[in-house]
Design a protein around this motif. Structure first.
Motif, PDB file in Angstrom:
ATOM      1  N   LEU A 123     -19.664  18.488  15.111  1.00 57.81           N
ATOM      2  CA  LEU A 123     -20.289  19.716  14.627  1.00 57.81           C
ATOM      3  C   LEU A 123     -21.667  19.854  15.268  1.00 57.81           C
ATOM      4  N   ARG A 124     -22.065  21.076  15.530  1.00 53.31           N
ATOM      5  CA  ARG A 124     -23.406  21.327  16.072  1.00 53.31           C
ATOM      6  C   ARG A 124     -24.472  20.974  15.043  1.00 53.31           C
ATOM      7  N   LYS A 125     -24.173  21.288  13.783  1.00 54.40           N
ATOM      8  CA  LYS A 125     -25.120  21.041  12.700  1.00 54.40           C
ATOM      9  C   LYS A 125     -24.408  20.321  11.553  1.00 54.40           C
ATOM     10  N   PRO A 126     -24.417  18.985  11.566  1.00 56.16           N
ATOM     11  CA  PRO A 126     -23.829  18.257  10.440  1.00 56.16           C
ATOM     12  C   PRO A 126     -24.488  18.690   9.126  1.00 56.16           C
ATOM     13  N   PHE A 127     -23.731  18.657   8.057  1.00 57.99           N
ATOM     14  CA  PHE A 127     -24.273  19.072   6.759  1.00 57.99           C
ATOM     15  C   PHE A 127     -23.854  18.093   5.674  1.00 57.99           C
ATOM     16  N   ALA A 128     -24.717  17.964   4.675  1.00 56.21           N
ATOM     17  CA  ALA A 128     -24.477  17.025   3.580  1.00 56.21           C
ATOM     18  C   ALA A 128     -23.267  17.452   2.754  1.00 56.21           C
ATOM     19  N   VAL A 129     -22.483  16.469   2.376  1.00 59.18           N
ATOM     20  CA  VAL A 129     -21.337  16.706   1.504  1.00 59.18           C
ATOM     21  C   VAL A 129     -21.341  15.653   0.405  1.00 59.18           C
ATOM     22  N   CYS A 130     -20.729  15.993  -0.687  1.00 56.71           N
ATOM     23  CA  CYS A 130     -20.557  15.036  -1.773  1.00 56.71           C
ATOM     24  C   CYS A 130     -19.104  14.583  -1.686  1.00 56.71           C
ATOM     25  N   GLY A 131     -18.890  13.551  -0.896  1.00 59.04           N
ATOM     26  CA  GLY A 131     -17.536  13.068  -0.649  1.00 59.04           C
ATOM     27  C   GLY A 131     -17.226  11.845  -1.476  1.00 59.04           C
ATOM     28  N   GLN A 132     -16.276  11.098  -0.979  1.00 58.01           N
ATOM     29  CA  GLN A 132     -15.883   9.861  -1.636  1.00 58.01           C
ATOM     30  C   GLN A 132     -15.192   8.986  -0.609  1.00 58.01           C
ATOM     31  N   ILE A 133     -14.983   7.761  -0.947  1.00 60.38           N
ATOM     32  CA  ILE A 133     -14.261   6.868  -0.056  1.00 60.38           C
ATOM     33  C   ILE A 133     -12.825   7.351   0.047  1.00 60.38           C
ATOM     34  N   GLY A 134     -12.283   7.259   1.234  1.00 64.45           N
ATOM     35  CA  GLY A 134     -10.885   7.641   1.440  1.00 64.45           C
ATOM     36  C   GLY A 134     -10.751   9.072   1.915  1.00 64.45           C
ATOM     37  N   CYS A 135      -9.615   9.658   1.587  1.00 66.03           N
ATOM     38  CA  CYS A 135      -9.298  11.044   1.954  1.00 66.03           C
ATOM     39  C   CYS A 135      -9.460  11.909   0.717  1.00 66.03           C
ATOM     40  N   TRP A 136     -10.086  13.057   0.870  1.00 62.84           N
ATOM     41  CA  TRP A 136     -10.412  13.887  -0.279  1.00 62.84           C
ATOM     42  C   TRP A 136     -10.432  15.359   0.124  1.00 62.84           C
ATOM     43  N   THR A 137     -10.427  16.238  -0.866  1.00 59.17           N
ATOM     44  CA  THR A 137     -10.466  17.679  -0.632  1.00 59.17           C
ATOM     45  C   THR A 137     -11.909  18.163  -0.690  1.00 59.17           C
ATOM     46  N   MET A 138     -12.307  18.898   0.340  1.00 56.01           N
ATOM     47  CA  MET A 138     -13.674  19.428   0.392  1.00 56.01           C
ATOM     48  C   MET A 138     -13.848  20.570  -0.610  1.00 56.01           C
ATOM     49  N   LYS A 139     -15.066  20.780  -1.036  1.00 61.87           N
ATOM     50  CA  LYS A 139     -15.379  21.961  -1.829  1.00 61.87           C
ATOM     51  C   LYS A 139     -15.213  23.178  -0.921  1.00 61.87           C
ATOM     52  N   PRO A 140     -14.688  24.299  -1.446  1.00 65.42           N
ATOM     53  CA  PRO A 140     -14.498  25.487  -0.601  1.00 65.42           C
ATOM     54  C   PRO A 140     -15.771  25.929   0.133  1.00 65.42           C
ATOM     55  N   ALA A 141     -16.931  25.824  -0.522  1.00 67.70           N
ATOM     56  CA  ALA A 141     -18.188  26.221   0.135  1.00 67.70           C
ATOM     57  C   ALA A 141     -18.463  25.332   1.349  1.00 67.70           C
ATOM     58  N   ASP A 142     -18.162  24.047   1.252  1.00 69.93           N
ATOM     59  CA  ASP A 142     -18.349  23.144   2.384  1.00 69.93           C
ATOM     60  C   ASP A 142     -17.334  23.436   3.495  1.00 69.93           C
ATOM     61  N   ALA A 143     -16.100  23.726   3.096  1.00 68.74           N
ATOM     62  CA  ALA A 143     -15.078  24.062   4.096  1.00 68.74           C
ATOM     63  C   ALA A 143     -15.480  25.323   4.864  1.00 68.74           C
ATOM     64  N   LYS A 144     -16.121  26.280   4.187  1.00 67.58           N
ATOM     65  CA  LYS A 144     -16.610  27.491   4.864  1.00 67.58           C
ATOM     66  C   LYS A 144     -17.691  27.138   5.883  1.00 67.58           C
ATOM     67  N   LYS A 145     -18.607  26.247   5.493  1.00 65.02           N
ATOM     68  CA  LYS A 145     -19.662  25.801   6.424  1.00 65.02           C
ATOM     69  C   LYS A 145     -19.025  25.170   7.668  1.00 65.02           C
ATOM     70  N   LEU A 146     -18.015  24.374   7.430  1.00 71.19           N
ATOM     71  CA  LEU A 146     -17.309  23.717   8.537  1.00 71.19           C
ATOM     72  C   LEU A 146     -16.653  24.747   9.442  1.00 71.19           C
ATOM     73  N   LEU A 147     -15.967  25.674   8.850  1.00 78.06           N
ATOM     74  CA  LEU A 147     -15.229  26.690   9.611  1.00 78.06           C
ATOM     75  C   LEU A 147     -16.136  27.520  10.508  1.00 78.06           C
ATOM     76  N   THR A 148     -17.358  27.770  10.072  1.00 81.59           N
ATOM     77  CA  THR A 148     -18.275  28.582  10.897  1.00 81.59           C
ATOM     78  C   THR A 148     -18.669  27.869  12.182  1.00 81.59           C
ATOM     79  N   GLN A 149     -18.473  26.545  12.234  1.00 74.71           N
ATOM     80  CA  GLN A 149     -18.859  25.790  13.428  1.00 74.71           C
ATOM     81  C   GLN A 149     -17.686  25.491  14.370  1.00 74.71           C
ATOM     82  N   LEU A 150     -16.500  25.945  14.015  1.00 79.67           N
ATOM     83  CA  LEU A 150     -15.329  25.671  14.849  1.00 79.67           C
ATOM     84  C   LEU A 150     -14.924  26.879  15.670  1.00 79.67           C
TER      85      LEU A 150
END
Length: 150
Positions: A123-150
């Protein structure tokens, strides 16, 4: 850049230590070893770096990288301090496919199905997320932030 069909309500992410994540996003490591595979066996997944990462673990991970990737690749891995700005953040995405097996040197646990990763993108601009160990579902607002950079 190809158009991505991403369901922002169900965007998956996985959290990984920064050295292994760097190897994946640099296109060196093509398999992630996880004991639980996502239900969706193929798609796009966000890559997030662990927030907690001790210097001793970093040094162990560097040694592991030297063993598998070689000294030249390991020498390119950023210093411990350089990862401080990326820890706890979504830093990239990969395409993934859960397979039955692979010939990759990175498939370390043969009892687990390999997550074969390809097409890594930082990503051009990494952003803070509240994740967890393993595989998890992103919050929709975070997924939107991600999508704007792809």
């Amino acid at each position: 850049m190809r158009k991505l069909d991403i369901d922002i309500k169900n965007m998956r992410a996985f959290t990984i230590n920064p050295v292994a994540g760097w190897l994946i996003l640099e296109g060196v490591k093509d398999v992630e070893n996880r004991w639980i595979a996502p239900k969706v066996r193929k798609g796009i997944m966000a890559v997030t770096f662990s927030k907690i990462y001790a210097r001793a673990k970093y040094l162990d991970d560097l040694e592991w990288a030297r063993e598998f990737a070689g000294k030249k690749v390991a020498a390119r891995i950023p210093a411990y301090e350089a990862f401080s700005e990326m820890r706890g953040k979504c830093v990239g995405v990969v395409d993934y496919e859960i397979k039955e097996s692979t010939d990759s040197i990175w498939w370390e646990v043969k009892e687990w199905k390999p997550w074969c990763v390809s097409n890594p993108r930082w990503l051009r601009k990494p952003f803070a997320v509240c994740g967890q160990i393993g595989c998890w579902t992103m919050k929709p607002a975070d997924a939107k932030k991600l999508l704007t950079q792809l």
